[in-house]
Design a protein around this motif. Structure first.
Motif, PDB file in Angstrom:
ATOM      1  N   ARG A   1      -3.681  17.306  -8.791  1.00  0.00           N
ATOM      2  CA  ARG A   1      -2.673  17.434 -10.452  1.00  0.00           C
ATOM      3  C   ARG A   1      -2.609  16.034 -10.595  1.00  0.00           C
ATOM      4  N   MET A   2      -2.571  15.100  -9.507  1.00  0.00           N
ATOM      5  CA  MET A   2      -2.600  13.503  -9.894  1.00  0.00           C
ATOM      6  C   MET A   2      -2.887  12.410  -9.851  1.00  0.00           C
ATOM      7  N   ASN A   3      -4.605  13.037 -10.023  1.00  0.00           N
ATOM      8  CA  ASN A   3      -5.689  12.885  -8.838  1.00  0.00           C
ATOM      9  C   ASN A   3      -5.772  10.809  -9.577  1.00  0.00           C
ATOM     10  N   PRO A   4      -6.339   9.837  -9.522  1.00  0.00           N
ATOM     11  CA  PRO A   4      -6.988   8.696  -9.924  1.00  0.00           C
ATOM     12  C   PRO A   4      -7.446   9.106 -11.368  1.00  0.00           C
ATOM     13  N   THR A   5      -8.033  10.059 -11.725  1.00  0.00           N
ATOM     14  CA  THR A   5      -8.682  10.414 -13.057  1.00  0.00           C
ATOM     15  C   THR A   5      -7.658  10.207 -13.968  1.00  0.00           C
ATOM     16  N   VAL A   6      -7.223  10.985 -13.453  1.00  0.00           N
ATOM     17  CA  VAL A   6      -5.861  11.530 -14.466  1.00  0.00           C
ATOM     18  C   VAL A   6      -5.243  10.627 -14.966  1.00  0.00           C
TER      19      VAL A   6
ATOM     20  N   SER B   1       1.507  -1.407  -0.124  1.00  0.00           N
ATOM     21  CA  SER B   1       0.066   0.024   0.349  1.00  0.00           C
ATOM     22  C   SER B   1       0.555   1.343  -0.320  1.00  0.00           C
ATOM     23  N   HIS B   2       1.780   0.953   0.343  1.00  0.00           N
ATOM     24  CA  HIS B   2       3.425   2.113   0.187  1.00  0.00           C
ATOM     25  C   HIS B   2       3.552   2.654  -0.816  1.00  0.00           C
ATOM     26  N   LEU B   3       3.854   2.011  -1.872  1.00  0.00           N
ATOM     27  CA  LEU B   3       3.633   2.587  -3.581  1.00  0.00           C
ATOM     28  C   LEU B   3       2.541   2.175  -4.549  1.00  0.00           C
ATOM     29  N   HIS B   4       1.049   2.986  -3.370  1.00  0.00           N
ATOM     30  CA  HIS B   4      -0.529   2.871  -4.033  1.00  0.00           C
ATOM     31  C   HIS B   4       0.453   4.010  -4.333  1.00  0.00           C
ATOM     32  N   THR B   5       1.413   4.935  -5.231  1.00  0.00           N
ATOM     33  CA  THR B   5       1.086   6.312  -5.489  1.00  0.00           C
ATOM     34  C   THR B   5       1.761   6.205  -6.930  1.00  0.00           C
ATOM     35  N   PRO B   6       1.244   7.630  -8.026  1.00  0.00           N
ATOM     36  CA  PRO B   6       0.888   7.980  -8.999  1.00  0.00           C
ATOM     37  C   PRO B   6       2.667   7.430  -9.886  1.00  0.00           C
ATOM     38  N   MET B   7       3.551   7.544  -9.238  1.00  0.00           N
ATOM     39  CA  MET B   7       4.896   7.264  -9.749  1.00  0.00           C
ATOM     40  C   MET B   7       5.242   5.918  -9.876  1.00  0.00           C
TER      41      MET B   7
ATOM     42  N   CYS C   1       6.238   2.277 -29.109  1.00  0.00           N
ATOM     43  CA  CYS C   1       5.884   3.214 -28.280  1.00  0.00           C
ATOM     44  C   CYS C   1       5.430   4.047 -27.212  1.00  0.00           C
ATOM     45  N   THR C   2       4.597   2.773 -26.903  1.00  0.00           N
ATOM     46  CA  THR C   2       3.691   2.663 -25.439  1.00  0.00           C
ATOM     47  C   THR C   2       4.783   2.796 -24.061  1.00  0.00           C
ATOM     48  N   ASN C   3       6.076   2.645 -24.504  1.00  0.00           N
ATOM     49  CA  ASN C   3       7.170   2.806 -23.749  1.00  0.00           C
ATOM     50  C   ASN C   3       7.519   3.800 -23.860  1.00  0.00           C
ATOM     51  N   CYS C   4       7.934   4.899 -24.810  1.00  0.00           N
ATOM     52  CA  CYS C   4       8.356   5.970 -24.643  1.00  0.00           C
ATOM     53  C   CYS C   4       6.800   7.129 -24.619  1.00  0.00           C
ATOM     54  N   PHE C   5       6.042   7.315 -24.638  1.00  0.00           N
ATOM     55  CA  PHE C   5       5.021   7.873 -23.938  1.00  0.00           C
ATOM     56  C   PHE C   5       4.399   7.788 -22.034  1.00  0.00           C
ATOM     57  N   LEU C   6       5.150   6.235 -22.106  1.00  0.00           N
ATOM     58  CA  LEU C   6       4.623   5.699 -20.776  1.00  0.00           C
ATOM     59  C   LEU C   6       5.825   7.054 -19.847  1.00  0.00           C
ATOM     60  N   LEU C   7       7.255   6.818 -20.234  1.00  0.00           N
ATOM     61  CA  LEU C   7       8.585   7.679 -19.983  1.00  0.00           C
ATOM     62  C   LEU C   7       7.774   9.127 -20.084  1.00  0.00           C
ATOM     63  N   SER C   8       7.506   9.766 -21.304  1.00  0.00           N
ATOM     64  CA  SER C   8       6.619  11.086 -20.824  1.00  0.00           C
ATOM     65  C   SER C   8       5.472  11.288 -19.912  1.00  0.00           C
ATOM     66  N   VAL C   9       4.864  10.526 -19.337  1.00  0.00           N
ATOM     67  CA  VAL C   9       4.216  10.743 -17.808  1.00  0.00           C
ATOM     68  C   VAL C   9       4.652  10.736 -16.731  1.00  0.00           C
ATOM     69  N   MET C  10       5.861  10.279 -16.947  1.00  0.00           N
ATOM     70  CA  MET C  10       6.617   9.535 -15.799  1.00  0.00           C
ATOM     71  C   MET C  10       7.941  11.128 -15.710  1.00  0.00           C
ATOM     72  N   GLY C  11       7.937  11.366 -16.971  1.00  0.00           N
ATOM     73  CA  GLY C  11       8.398  13.071 -16.586  1.00  0.00           C
ATOM     74  C   GLY C  11       7.478  13.850 -16.426  1.00  0.00           C
ATOM     75  N   PHE C  12       6.492  14.386 -16.863  1.00  0.00           N
ATOM     76  CA  PHE C  12       5.302  15.062 -16.351  1.00  0.00           C
ATOM     77  C   PHE C  12       4.845  14.803 -14.536  1.00  0.00           C
ATOM     78  N   ASP C  13       5.069  13.678 -13.760  1.00  0.00           N
ATOM     79  CA  ASP C  13       4.552  12.956 -12.895  1.00  0.00           C
ATOM     80  C   ASP C  13       5.415  13.834 -11.699  1.00  0.00           C
ATOM     81  N   ARG C  14       7.199  13.711 -12.344  1.00  0.00           N
ATOM     82  CA  ARG C  14       7.707  13.851 -11.590  1.00  0.00           C
ATOM     83  C   ARG C  14       7.665  15.775 -11.329  1.00  0.00           C
TER      84      ARG C  14
END
Length: 313
Positions: free
Chosen positions: A135-140, A53-59, A109-122
């Motif tokens: 801003r990083m709620n479950p829906t987003v 449960s400690h790892l249930h964060t957007p990152m 291609c999905t990996n590229c977009f996920l890496l972009s999302v992870m950058g946005f998260d940081r």
């Protein structure tokens, strides 16, 4: 629509690493070991993030989806490559080759977009920490992940259609261990300039747009870190991004070299060795570089092992 009647060929043959002769057995042992470690590590990371449960964060949510994507990517390529190292050249049907290209391109291609999302998260975590939860709620997060996968599939389909609209009526031997775009494109007969341009445009859209988004995120992150008064604070802030940056540099470096080049510069034997980097080594970086160096994940792993041992006791 893939024009199966536009080709004289019904099958392709992977030559793989046939030129390596007796070294193929050594390569089989090496690649099998790396593959098992990659699959096991990524699946274990997914399970640990799901259970702790400690790892249930957007990152860590994004990290688990990246592990899932990397696992699917390797499952579609490495088993057939390992089989080819033992049994020699393998036959794959025309539609089978198109299917493999679609899924491998889609996951890449999905990996590229996920890496972009992870950058946005940081970016949100460092530049707007007080608004991170809102801003990083479950829906987003769900929308970002869903968009990454949908975009990956759309670009994968586009690349596959651009390649398999061509006629293949010359050699049917693929100088590679899977149906990647450069080696398959080299087998096409007739004028391939339009298809080459199409692949280049799609590759540019995926790689440059996603890399641009990552770069913008890190420009803001760097500005925010430089404003932190203490050196210890700056070091801690940057340490949360170091693993992600490492994966980004290797991932985009290999992908850019492979796909942002004209056909005339292809060297199939050299490119095959480079392809090993992003099909075997890069997926291994996700759990090792990004996850296992993270204290929260290390703690979760220790707890998982301890709980497993206690359960057996």
């Amino acid at each position: 629509m893939i024009q199966n009647n536009a080709t004289c060929l019904h099958d392709f043959v992977f030559l793989g690493f046939s030129s390596f002769g007796e070294l193929q057995l050594l390569l089989f042992v090496l690649f099998l070991s790396l593959y098992l470690v990659t699959i096991t590590s990524n699946i274990f990371i997914i399970i640990v993030i799901r259970l702790d449960s400690h790892l249930h964060t957007p990152m860590y949510l994004f990290l688990s989806f990246l592990s899932f994507s990397e696992t699917c990517y390797t499952l579609g390529i490495i088993p057939r490559m390992l089989s080819g190292l033992v049994m020699g050249g393998q036959v794959i049907s025309f539609m089978g080759c198109a299917t493999q290209m679609f899924f491998s391109a889609s996951w890449a291609c999905t990996n590229c977009f996920l890496l972009s999302v992870m950058g946005f998260d940081r970016y949100v975590a460092i530049c707007a920490p007080l608004h991170y939860a809102s801003r990083m709620n479950p829906t987003v997060c769900a929308q970002l992940v869903g968009t990454s996968f949908l975009s990956g599939y759309l670009f994968g389909m586009g690349m596959t259609l651009v390649i398999f609209r061509l006629s293949f009526c010359s050699s049917h031997e693929i100088q590679h261990f899977f149906c990647d775009t450069p080696p398959v494109l080299s087998l096409a007969c007739g004028d391939t300039r339009l298809s080459e341009l199409g692949i280049l445009i799609l590759s540019l859209l995926v790689l440059l747009v996603s890399f641009f988004l990552i770069s913008v995120s890190y420009v803001y992150i760097l500005v925010a870190i430089l404003r932190i008064p203490s050196a210890d604070g700056r070091r801690k802030a940057f340490s949360t991004c170091a693993s992600h940056l490492t994966v980004v540099v290797i991932h985009y470096g290999c992908a850019s070299f492979m796909y942002l080049r004209p056909k005339a510069s292809y060297s199939l034997e050299r490119d095959q060795l480079i392809a090993v980097t992003y099909t075997v080594a890069t997926p291994l970086l996700n759990p090792i570089v990004y996850s296992l160096r993270n204290r929260a994940v290390q703690t979760a792993l220790r707890n998982a092992f301890r709980g497993n041992l206690l359960g057996k006791g």
